[in-house]
Scaffold this motif. Structure first.
Motif, short mmCIF file in Angstrom:
data_model
loop_
_atom_site.label_atom_id
_atom_site.label_comp_id
_atom_site.label_asym_id
_atom_site.label_seq_id
_atom_site.Cartn_x
_atom_site.Cartn_y
_atom_site.Cartn_z
N GLY A 149 0.74 -1.19 -0.05
CA GLY A 149 -0.12 0.04 -0.01
C GLY A 149 0.98 1.22 0.22
O GLY A 149 1.70 1.33 -0.83
N GLY A 168 2.92 1.60 2.21
CA GLY A 168 4.17 1.24 3.04
C GLY A 168 4.29 1.87 4.50
O GLY A 168 5.58 2.14 4.80
N HIS A 169 3.39 2.24 5.09
CA HIS A 169 3.29 2.76 6.53
C HIS A 169 3.55 1.71 7.51
O HIS A 169 3.58 2.05 8.68
N VAL A 199 4.94 -7.33 7.26
CA VAL A 199 3.98 -7.97 6.77
C VAL A 199 3.74 -7.80 5.34
O VAL A 199 3.40 -8.81 4.70
N SER A 237 -2.87 4.31 2.76
CA SER A 237 -4.00 3.75 1.68
C SER A 237 -5.06 2.91 2.27
O SER A 237 -4.82 2.15 3.35
N GLY A 250 -4.24 -1.03 2.18
CA GLY A 250 -3.28 -1.40 3.33
C GLY A 250 -4.00 -1.28 4.65
O GLY A 250 -3.80 -2.10 5.77
N THR A 310 -6.41 -1.42 10.93
CA THR A 310 -6.04 0.01 11.39
C THR A 310 -7.39 0.40 11.94
O THR A 310 -8.40 0.47 11.54
N LEU A 353 -4.46 -9.17 5.69
CA LEU A 353 -2.82 -9.06 5.75
C LEU A 353 -2.56 -9.42 4.32
O LEU A 353 -1.33 -9.81 4.08
N GLY A 354 -3.03 -9.21 3.28
CA GLY A 354 -2.90 -9.58 1.73
C GLY A 354 -2.77 -10.79 1.23
O GLY A 354 -2.03 -11.29 0.31
N GLY A 366 -5.07 -12.17 -1.81
CA GLY A 366 -5.28 -11.64 -3.20
C GLY A 366 -4.76 -10.20 -3.18
O GLY A 366 -4.66 -9.72 -2.34
N VAL A 373 -6.29 -6.62 -3.52
CA VAL A 373 -7.53 -6.22 -3.50
C VAL A 373 -7.31 -4.84 -4.55
O VAL A 373 -6.44 -4.09 -4.33
C1 LIG Z 1 3.02 7.97 11.37
C2 LIG Z 1 1.94 6.87 11.32
C3 LIG Z 1 0.79 6.83 12.12
C4 LIG Z 1 -0.25 5.74 12.10
N1 LIG Z 1 -1.14 5.71 12.89
C5 LIG Z 1 -2.14 4.59 12.90
C6 LIG Z 1 -3.18 4.61 13.56
O1 LIG Z 1 -3.66 5.94 13.89
N2 LIG Z 1 -3.98 3.63 13.64
C7 LIG Z 1 -3.49 2.46 13.27
O2 LIG Z 1 -4.22 1.54 13.54
N3 LIG Z 1 -2.31 2.19 12.60
C8 LIG Z 1 -1.61 3.29 12.43
N4 LIG Z 1 -0.35 3.39 11.79
C9 LIG Z 1 -0.18 1.88 11.02
C10 LIG Z 1 -0.88 1.89 9.96
O3 LIG Z 1 -2.02 2.56 9.58
C11 LIG Z 1 -0.86 0.52 9.18
O4 LIG Z 1 0.60 0.13 9.02
C12 LIG Z 1 -1.46 0.55 7.76
O5 LIG Z 1 -1.50 -0.91 7.42
C13 LIG Z 1 -0.90 1.24 6.70
O6 LIG Z 1 -1.22 1.08 5.70
P1 LIG Z 1 -0.36 0.91 4.19
O7 LIG Z 1 -1.18 1.19 3.22
O8 LIG Z 1 0.96 1.67 4.31
O9 LIG Z 1 -0.06 -0.46 4.24
P2 LIG Z 1 1.27 -1.28 3.76
O10 LIG Z 1 1.94 -1.07 5.05
O11 LIG Z 1 1.67 -0.73 2.67
O12 LIG Z 1 0.75 -2.77 3.64
C14 LIG Z 1 0.03 -3.46 4.78
C15 LIG Z 1 -0.50 -4.89 4.55
O13 LIG Z 1 -1.59 -4.42 3.58
C16 LIG Z 1 -1.46 -5.15 2.49
N5 LIG Z 1 -2.00 -4.71 1.30
C17 LIG Z 1 -1.88 -3.40 0.93
N6 LIG Z 1 -2.29 -2.94 -0.19
C18 LIG Z 1 -3.14 -4.22 -0.40
C19 LIG Z 1 -3.81 -4.51 -1.61
N7 LIG Z 1 -4.20 -3.71 -2.57
N8 LIG Z 1 -4.22 -5.68 -1.56
C20 LIG Z 1 -4.02 -6.63 -0.70
N9 LIG Z 1 -3.08 -6.37 0.43
C21 LIG Z 1 -2.75 -5.14 0.37
C22 LIG Z 1 -0.13 -5.70 2.37
O14 LIG Z 1 0.45 -6.80 1.64
C23 LIG Z 1 0.45 -5.68 3.90
O15 LIG Z 1 0.30 -7.15 4.38
C24 LIG Z 1 0.52 4.29 11.61
C25 LIG Z 1 1.66 4.35 10.84
C26 LIG Z 1 2.42 5.47 10.69
C27 LIG Z 1 3.81 5.32 10.05
#
Ligand SMILES: Cc1cc2nc3c(=O)[nH]c(=O)nc-3n(C[C@H](O)[C@H](O)[C@H](O)COP(=O)(O)OP(=O)(O)OC[C@H]3O[C@@H](n4cnc5c(N)ncnc54)[C@H](O)[C@@H]3O)c2cc1C
Length: 416
Positions: free
Chosen positions: A43, A45-46, A51, A109, A112, A118, A163-164, A167, A169
Motif C-alpha cells: 500500500g 508502506g506505512h 507484513v 492507503s 493497506g 488499522t 494481511l494481503g 489476493g 485487493v
Molecule cells: C505515522 C504513522 C501513524 C500511524 N497511525 C495509525 C493509527 O492511527 N491507527 C492504526 O491502527 N495504525 C496506524 N499506523 C499504522 C498503519 O495504519 C498501518 O501500518 C497500515 O497498514 C498502513 O497502510 P499502508 O497502505 O501503508 O499498508 P502497507 O504497510 O503498505 O501494507 C500493509 C499490509 O496491507 C497489505 N496490502 C496493501 N495493499 C493491499 C492490496 N491492494 N491488496 C491486498 N493487500 C494489500 C500488504 O500486503 C500488507 O500486508 C500508523 C503508521 C504510521 C507510519
C-alpha cells in the motif's frame, strides 16, 4: 514495468523483493500476478512490521486510476484500493458524505489500512475495516474475485482484515454517512490516576478521544474530538490547552489538525495529522496492542511501573478506544478494546528489548499486537490469540491454493 528495491515509510524494512511493479491497468495487474512465483501488494508502506515483505515480487497500485464513486442509494463509496484516505475523504466531503472514522493520519492507503485492522479512536467506533461492505481482488491466476458482506456472510468476515493473504485487493466498497462536523480540543495535566479510575468517563467524553502520556510523570494529555451535532459530555479533567499541541510535546503543532475547539469538517479533525505534512515525528518506530477494555486499568498500572524502562526510548504513548467487531483477524475481534500505542525512538538496537518488556506485561492481559507495527512475540502465540485463526488459514488456502500471496511473515503466523 519494474523498479529497484523499496523501503517502508519508517525506513526500518528494506523489502527483499527483486521487483516492484506499478501497473497502470487492471489487465496489466492481472498478468503480473498470474506470471509471478510469489507476490505481495504494497500500500503506502506505512507498516513497521514485515507484513508486506517478500522475496518474490511487490506490486503497488498507486498508478491505477484512483476512482472514488459515491452511491447515494446504498450509502456507499467504492474506492480504488491504492487511494489514500486523504483522497477519499476530500472527494466524499465535496459530495456531502463522510466516513464514520479515520486513523491518526490520512496518508495511508485504504487497502493497506483495512488489511491490517488499522483503527482510530471512539468507544462507539470499530476499526476502519468494519466500514467495508465489499471487496474485489485479483486471485492467484489473475482471476477476479468479488466478496460482499451481505452475499457472503460466512467468509466475508475473514476476507477483510486479511494481511494481503487472499489476493491483491483492487477496490473496496465502504459505508458512508452524511457529512458532519467536529471540534477538537485538548486537556493537559490530566492525572493518569484519573484516567485509570474514570476510564469510561474519559473515553465517553467525546466522539473520539486519545490519551497521550509518557508514563513517567504520572500525567496525560487528552485530545477530544466532539461532534458539533451531539451534546457536550461532562468530563473535563486537567486544564484546557491554550495553544495547539503536537502528540510529541517537544514538536511544533504545524503538522496537526486544528484544535482549540474550532469546528471543521470531519476529515480535517478526526486525524491528528494534516495530509500535506509529515505525520508523527518522521523518525520513529511504532508498536501497539489491543487490550480487552476491561483489562485497561491493569495495563495502565503495569506500564506506569515500567516507566523507567520505557522512558529512554519512548517519544510518546497513546491510549484509544475501539469498538469490537466480527472480522476474524481484527485485533478487536468480538471485544471492545483499549489500544496502547508506543512511538519509539528510531533506534533498532535499544527498542526491541523494551518491546519485549512491554509484551511480557501486556500479552498475559490478552493483548493482540497491531499487525502493521513491531512485535517481538512468538508468531504462534500471536495467532493463538485469534479464535478464527484456523478458519482464516483454511480460507487463505482455498482462495490461494498455490501460496502465491504468502510470505515468511504469514508462514510463521499461519503455517500451511
Ligand atoms: C505515522 C504513522 C501513524 C500511524 N497511525 C495509525 C493509527 O492511527 N491507527 C492504526 O491502527 N495504525 C496506524 N499506523 C499504522 C498503519 O495504519 C498501518 O501500518 C497500515 O497498514 C498502513 O497502510 P499502508 O497502505 O501503508 O499498508 P502497507 O504497510 O503498505 O501494507 C500493509 C499490509 O496491507 C497489505 N496490502 C496493501 N495493499 C493491499 C492490496 N491492494 N491488496 C491486498 N493487500 C494489500 C500488504 O500486503 C500488507 O500486508 C500508523 C503508521 C504510521 C507510519
Amino acid at each position: 514495468m519494474s523498479e529497484p528495491r523499496a523501503r517502508n515509510w519508517g525506513g526500518n524494512v528494506t523489502f527483499a523483493a527483486a521487483r516492484l511493479h506499478r501497473p497502470r491497468t487492471l489487465d496489466e495487474l492481472r498478468r503480473i500476478v498470474a506470471a509471478s512465483r510469489r507476490i505481495r501488494a504494497l500500500g503506502s508502506g506505512h507498516s513497521f512490521s514485515a507484513v508486506a515483505d517478500t522475496t518474490g515480487d511487490l506490486v503497488r497500485l498507486d498508478r491505477l486510476p484512483h476512482t472514488v464513486d459515491v452511491d447515494p442509494d446504498s450509502s456507499t463509496v467504492t474506492v480504488a484500493a491504492g487511494a489514500t484516505y486523504a483522497e477519499v475523504a476530500t472527494r466524499l466531503q465535496a459530495a456531502g458524505y463522510a466516513l464514520a472514522n479515520l486513523a491518526s493520519l490520512p496518508h495511508i492507503s485504504v487497502a493497506g489500512s483495512v488489511a491490517t485492522g488499522t483503527h482510530g479512536s471512539g468507544e462507539a467506533l470499530p476499526c476502519l475495516a468494519a466500514q467495508v461492505r465489499a471487496v474485489r481482488l485479483v486471485g492467484p491466476e489473475g482471476d477476479l474475485v468479488d466478496l460482499d458482506r451481505d452475499a457472503d456472510p460466512d467468509t466475508f468476515p475473514g476476507a477483510v482484515v486479511a494481511l494481503g493473504a487472499l489476493g491483491v485487493v483492487t477496490r473496496l466498497t465502504l459505508d458512508v454517512e452524511p457529512t458532519y462536523r467536529l471540534a477538537q480540543h485538548v486537556r493537559v495535566g490530566v492525572p493518569l490516576d484519573e484516567v485509570a479510575e474514570r476510564l469510561d468517563e474519559v473515553f465517553g467524553a467525546a466522539y473520539s478521544v486519545s490519551v497521550f502520556t509518557h508514563w513517567i510523570d504520572g500525567e496525560a494529555v487528552v485530545w477530544l474530538k466532539r461532534r458539533t451535532d451531539r451534546p457536550v459530555a461532562d468530563w473535563a479533567g486537567g486544564r484546557a490547552a491554550t495553544v495547539p499541541v503536537h502528540p510529541v510535546p517537544e514538536l511544533p503543532a504545524d503538522n496537526c489538525t486544528d484544535q482549540l475547539d474550532v469546528p471543521g469538517p470531519w476529515h480535517e479533525r478526526l486525524p491528528h495529522f494534516r495530509p500535506d505534512y509529515v505525520p508523527g515525528s518522521g523518525r520513529e518506530l511504532q508498536s501497539e496492542y489491543y487490550l480487552p477494555r476491561h483489562r485497561a486499568t491493569e495495563a495502565i498500572a503495569a506500564l506506569r511501573r515500567l516507566a523507567p524502562v520505557l522512558d529512554p526510548v519512548l517519544q510518546i504513548s497513546e491510549l484509544r478506544a475501539v469498538r469490537g467487531d466480527d472480522l476474524w483477524l481484527s485485533p478487536a475481534y468480538r471485544r471492545d478494546s483499549v489500544t496502547v500505542h508506543f512511538t519509539w525512538a528510531d533506534d533498532p538496537v535499544a527498542v526491541p528489548p523494551v518491546i519485549r518488556a512491554v509484551e511480557e506485561l501486556l500479552l498475559p492481559l490478552g493483548a493482540r499486537p497491531h499487525w502493521g507495527k513491531l512485535s517481538a512475540a512468538d508468531p504462534a502465540r500471536i495467532a493463538a490469540g485469534y479464535e478464527r485463526a484456523e478458519d482464516f488459514r483454511k480460507l487463505a488456502a482455498s482462495l490461494d491454493p498455490v501460496g502465491r500471496f504468502r510470505n515468511a511473515h504469514l508462514d510463521a503466523l499461519f503455517p500451511a
